[in-house]
Scaffold this motif. Structure first.
Motif, PDB file in Angstrom:
ATOM      1  N   ARG A 152       0.828  -1.214   0.000  1.00  0.00           N
ATOM      2  CA  ARG A 152       0.000   0.000   0.000  1.00  0.00           C
ATOM      3  C   ARG A 152       0.859   1.258   0.000  1.00  0.00           C
ATOM      4  NH1 ARG A 152      -3.045  -2.728   4.666  1.00  0.00           N
ATOM      5  NH2 ARG A 152      -4.815  -3.774   3.688  1.00  0.00           N
ATOM      6  N   ASP A 153       1.963   1.217   0.752  1.00  0.00           N
ATOM      7  CA  ASP A 153       2.833   2.388   0.843  1.00  0.00           C
ATOM      8  C   ASP A 153       3.433   2.767  -0.506  1.00  0.00           C
ATOM      9  OD1 ASP A 153       2.338   2.554   3.532  1.00  0.00           O
ATOM     10  OD2 ASP A 153       4.207   1.609   4.161  1.00  0.00           O
ATOM     11  N   GLY A 154       3.515   1.811  -1.421  1.00  0.00           N
ATOM     12  CA  GLY A 154       4.086   2.093  -2.737  1.00  0.00           C
ATOM     13  C   GLY A 154       3.071   2.552  -3.769  1.00  0.00           C
ATOM     14  N   ALA A 155       1.797   2.695  -3.384  1.00  0.00           N
ATOM     15  CA  ALA A 155       0.740   3.003  -4.351  1.00  0.00           C
ATOM     16  C   ALA A 155       0.961   4.338  -5.054  1.00  0.00           C
ATOM     17  CB  ALA A 155      -0.628   2.984  -3.665  1.00  0.00           C
ATOM     18  N   ARG A 156       1.298   5.370  -4.313  1.00  0.00           N
ATOM     19  CA  ARG A 156       1.460   6.693  -4.910  1.00  0.00           C
ATOM     20  C   ARG A 156       2.579   6.692  -5.956  1.00  0.00           C
ATOM     21  NH1 ARG A 156      -0.083  11.774  -3.574  1.00  0.00           N
ATOM     22  NH2 ARG A 156      -1.035  11.000  -1.643  1.00  0.00           N
ATOM     23  N   ALA A 157       3.702   6.043  -5.623  1.00  0.00           N
ATOM     24  CA  ALA A 157       4.835   6.010  -6.552  1.00  0.00           C
ATOM     25  C   ALA A 157       4.519   5.206  -7.810  1.00  0.00           C
ATOM     26  CB  ALA A 157       6.069   5.430  -5.857  1.00  0.00           C
ATOM     27  N   ARG A 158       3.514   4.358  -7.742  1.00  0.00           N
ATOM     28  CA  ARG A 158       3.123   3.531  -8.898  1.00  0.00           C
ATOM     29  C   ARG A 158       1.846   4.053  -9.551  1.00  0.00           C
ATOM     30  NH1 ARG A 158       5.791  -1.143  -9.640  1.00  0.00           N
ATOM     31  NH2 ARG A 158       4.014  -2.219 -10.586  1.00  0.00           N
ATOM     32  N   GLY A 159       1.532   5.317  -9.324  1.00  0.00           N
ATOM     33  CA  GLY A 159       0.376   5.919  -9.975  1.00  0.00           C
ATOM     34  C   GLY A 159      -0.931   5.283  -9.585  1.00  0.00           C
ATOM     35  N   PHE A 160      -0.973   4.677  -8.388  1.00  0.00           N
ATOM     36  CA  PHE A 160      -2.171   3.981  -7.901  1.00  0.00           C
ATOM     37  C   PHE A 160      -2.621   2.896  -8.866  1.00  0.00           C
ATOM     38  CE2 PHE A 160      -2.157   8.276  -6.126  1.00  0.00           C
ATOM     39  CZ  PHE A 160      -2.147   7.980  -4.764  1.00  0.00           C
ATOM     40  N   GLY A 161      -1.646   2.371  -9.634  1.00  0.00           N
ATOM     41  CA  GLY A 161      -1.925   1.272 -10.554  1.00  0.00           C
ATOM     42  C   GLY A 161      -2.060   1.684 -11.999  1.00  0.00           C
ATOM     43  N   VAL A 162      -2.099   2.989 -12.282  1.00  0.00           N
ATOM     44  CA  VAL A 162      -2.230   3.477 -13.661  1.00  0.00           C
ATOM     45  C   VAL A 162      -0.882   4.022 -14.117  1.00  0.00           C
ATOM     46  CG1 VAL A 162      -3.399   5.071 -15.220  1.00  0.00           C
ATOM     47  CG2 VAL A 162      -4.650   4.048 -13.297  1.00  0.00           C
ATOM     48  N   LYS A 163      -0.258   3.335 -15.057  1.00  0.00           N
ATOM     49  CA  LYS A 163       1.059   3.768 -15.526  1.00  0.00           C
ATOM     50  C   LYS A 163       0.959   4.723 -16.705  1.00  0.00           C
ATOM     51  CE  LYS A 163       5.571   2.165 -17.096  1.00  0.00           C
ATOM     52  NZ  LYS A 163       6.431   0.993 -17.385  1.00  0.00           N
ATOM     53  N   GLN A 164       0.017   4.451 -17.618  1.00  0.00           N
ATOM     54  CA  GLN A 164      -0.022   5.256 -18.845  1.00  0.00           C
ATOM     55  C   GLN A 164      -1.414   5.218 -19.472  1.00  0.00           C
ATOM     56  OE1 GLN A 164       3.007   4.112 -21.637  1.00  0.00           O
ATOM     57  NE2 GLN A 164       2.247   5.423 -23.283  1.00  0.00           N
ATOM     58  N   VAL A 165      -1.858   6.369 -19.928  1.00  0.00           N
ATOM     59  CA  VAL A 165      -3.061   6.483 -20.759  1.00  0.00           C
ATOM     60  C   VAL A 165      -2.672   7.300 -21.969  1.00  0.00           C
ATOM     61  CG1 VAL A 165      -5.490   7.110 -20.870  1.00  0.00           C
ATOM     62  CG2 VAL A 165      -4.461   6.578 -18.658  1.00  0.00           C
ATOM     63  N   GLU A 166      -2.964   6.794 -23.141  1.00  0.00           N
ATOM     64  CA  GLU A 166      -2.541   7.474 -24.372  1.00  0.00           C
ATOM     65  C   GLU A 166      -3.623   7.339 -25.435  1.00  0.00           C
ATOM     66  OE1 GLU A 166       0.898   6.912 -27.844  1.00  0.00           O
ATOM     67  OE2 GLU A 166       1.180   5.991 -25.877  1.00  0.00           O
ATOM     68  N   ARG A 167      -3.799   8.388 -26.227  1.00  0.00           N
ATOM     69  CA  ARG A 167      -4.696   8.326 -27.381  1.00  0.00           C
ATOM     70  C   ARG A 167      -3.835   8.117 -28.621  1.00  0.00           C
ATOM     71  NH1 ARG A 167     -10.152   9.601 -27.839  1.00  0.00           N
ATOM     72  NH2 ARG A 167      -9.991   9.198 -25.620  1.00  0.00           N
ATOM     73  N   MET A 168      -4.008   6.977 -29.271  1.00  0.00           N
ATOM     74  CA  MET A 168      -3.206   6.613 -30.434  1.00  0.00           C
ATOM     75  C   MET A 168      -3.929   7.031 -31.702  1.00  0.00           C
ATOM     76  SD  MET A 168      -2.219   2.785 -29.030  1.00  0.00           S
ATOM     77  CE  MET A 168      -0.764   2.515 -30.044  1.00  0.00           C
ATOM     78  N   SER A 169      -3.242   6.889 -32.824  1.00  0.00           N
ATOM     79  CA  SER A 169      -3.873   7.217 -34.107  1.00  0.00           C
ATOM     80  C   SER A 169      -5.069   6.313 -34.346  1.00  0.00           C
ATOM     81  CB  SER A 169      -2.858   7.048 -35.245  1.00  0.00           C
ATOM     82  OG  SER A 169      -2.420   5.705 -35.333  1.00  0.00           O
ATOM     83  N   GLY A 170      -6.051   6.836 -35.071  1.00  0.00           N
ATOM     84  CA  GLY A 170      -7.265   6.069 -35.338  1.00  0.00           C
ATOM     85  C   GLY A 170      -8.234   6.075 -34.181  1.00  0.00           C
ATOM     86  N   ASN A 171      -8.020   7.004 -33.223  1.00  0.00           N
ATOM     87  CA  ASN A 171      -8.867   7.111 -32.035  1.00  0.00           C
ATOM     88  C   ASN A 171      -8.912   5.805 -31.236  1.00  0.00           C
ATOM     89  OD1 ASN A 171     -10.438   8.600 -30.242  1.00  0.00           O
ATOM     90  ND2 ASN A 171     -12.356   7.932 -31.185  1.00  0.00           N
TER      91      ASN A 171
END
Length: 322
Positions: free
Chosen positions: A104-123
């Motif tokens: 639990r203590d490492g949650a903030r450093a790991r983005g609470f489980g979300v590493k990346q969100v990206e919008r790629m070509s072609g929506n």
């Protein structure tokens, strides 16, 4: 050579009394609690036999090393990557899980489980989830991620480098990609029989639904809870999986069992299974529909989604043509 073998088979030394007692208790706990009854009996016998042979006596003067050694040995004996032994003498109460606090203590450093969100070509959206922290911890980050992805035409869900986590977060992630009112995607049972089904969750973020193309990426670093998402959605025909076989950890842990000497053992006590296959991914992992290298997985998934969208658009034009 003969001398070495005889020495290896000597009983545990007298100064390893706590370790001897702890291993005896481990065998008893496995026999009583492990989710597969026959495997529990065989494994308990194997542990007791190895104890008599002195196979566990290498780390009597190092409690942490002993816990690591026993974890490795028990995972081999049970053929189950979930079981583990922990040295936790400072637990405030018997059976408390110290490792949970560290995680639990490492949650903030790991983005609470979300590493990346990206919008790629072609929506097409790309979403990389690396942990399933407890829902109260992960909710805001997950909600933001799914909100950003909600307007895309297709989605790549990357579950690689995700060692697992909480079922209370894994469950709504599954349902994000299902229609409301769908068949319960996974059932659970213990040695005492089937457990009551978990209910469809009230999602705290936009439902992506069941119509848009969904590709899931897995490999051997995908373990436990994220495997549940991938296996379940694949079994329903909702998602297509890319990558290489996942880690193969389906069984779910029970409460920690305190042992002599400050150690504790955590044993898998619940087995999930899909109503669509009757089975799960224990030992085999989630098998991809398209096996790809680590480097090629994202591109392969993007191409597949693009092809699905193009096919859908072409069919729509045909239907609306005069």
């Amino acid at each position: 050579m003969i001398t070495a073998i005889l020495l290896a088979m000597q009983p545990m030394p007298a100064d390893c009394t706590d370790e001897h007692d702890a291993i005896t208790q481990m065998a008893e706990a496995i026999e009583q609690k492990y989710v597969l009854a026959e495997a529990a009996k065989r494994s308990a016998v194997a542990v007791r036999s190895k104890l008599q042979q002195g196979a566990f006596s290498q780390n009597c003067n190092d409690s942490e090393a002993f816990a690591k050694q026993m974890t490795e040995q028990l995972r081999t004996i049970l053929n189950d990557g979930h079981v583990f032994v922990e040295y936790a003498p400072k637990s405030s109460r018997a059976g408390e899980d110290d490792w949970l606090e560290e995680w639990r203590d490492g949650a903030r450093a790991r983005g609470f489980g979300v590493k990346q969100v990206e919008r790629m070509s072609g929506n097409i959206s790309y979403l990389h989830l690396t942990d399933f922290f407890e829902f109260s911890v992960a909710r805001k980050a997950m909600a933001s991620a799914f909100e950003l992805a909600s307007s895309s035409d297709g989605l790549i869900l990357d579950l690689r480098n995700n060692p697992g986590g909480s079922p209370e977060t894994e469950w709504p992630v599954q349902w994000t990609f299902m229609a409301s009112g769908s068949t319960i995607p996974l059932h659970h049972e213990t040695r005492d029989g089937k457990k009551p089904d978990m209910k469809e969750p009230a999602l705290q973020w936009p439902r992506y639904g069941s119509d848009r193309p969904l590709a899931i990426l897995v490999d051997k670093t995908t373990f436990s809870a994220p495997e549940a998402v991938a296996y379940s959605l694949q079994a329903q025909g909702r998602a297509v999986v890319f990558g290489s076989p996942s880690g193969g950890g389906a069984h779910m842990l029970g409460d920690a069992v305190p042992l002599t000497g400050g150690w504790q053992i955590v044993i898998p006590e619940t087995r999930p299974y899909s109503p669509h296959t009757g089975g799960n991914w224990e030992g085999t992992g989630v098998i991809p529909d398209f096996q790809t290298s680590k480097e090629d997985a994202i591109e392969a998934a993007q191409k597949w989604i693009t092809a699905q969208l193009e096919s859908k658009r072409a069919a729509s034009k045909t239907e609306t043509a005069p």
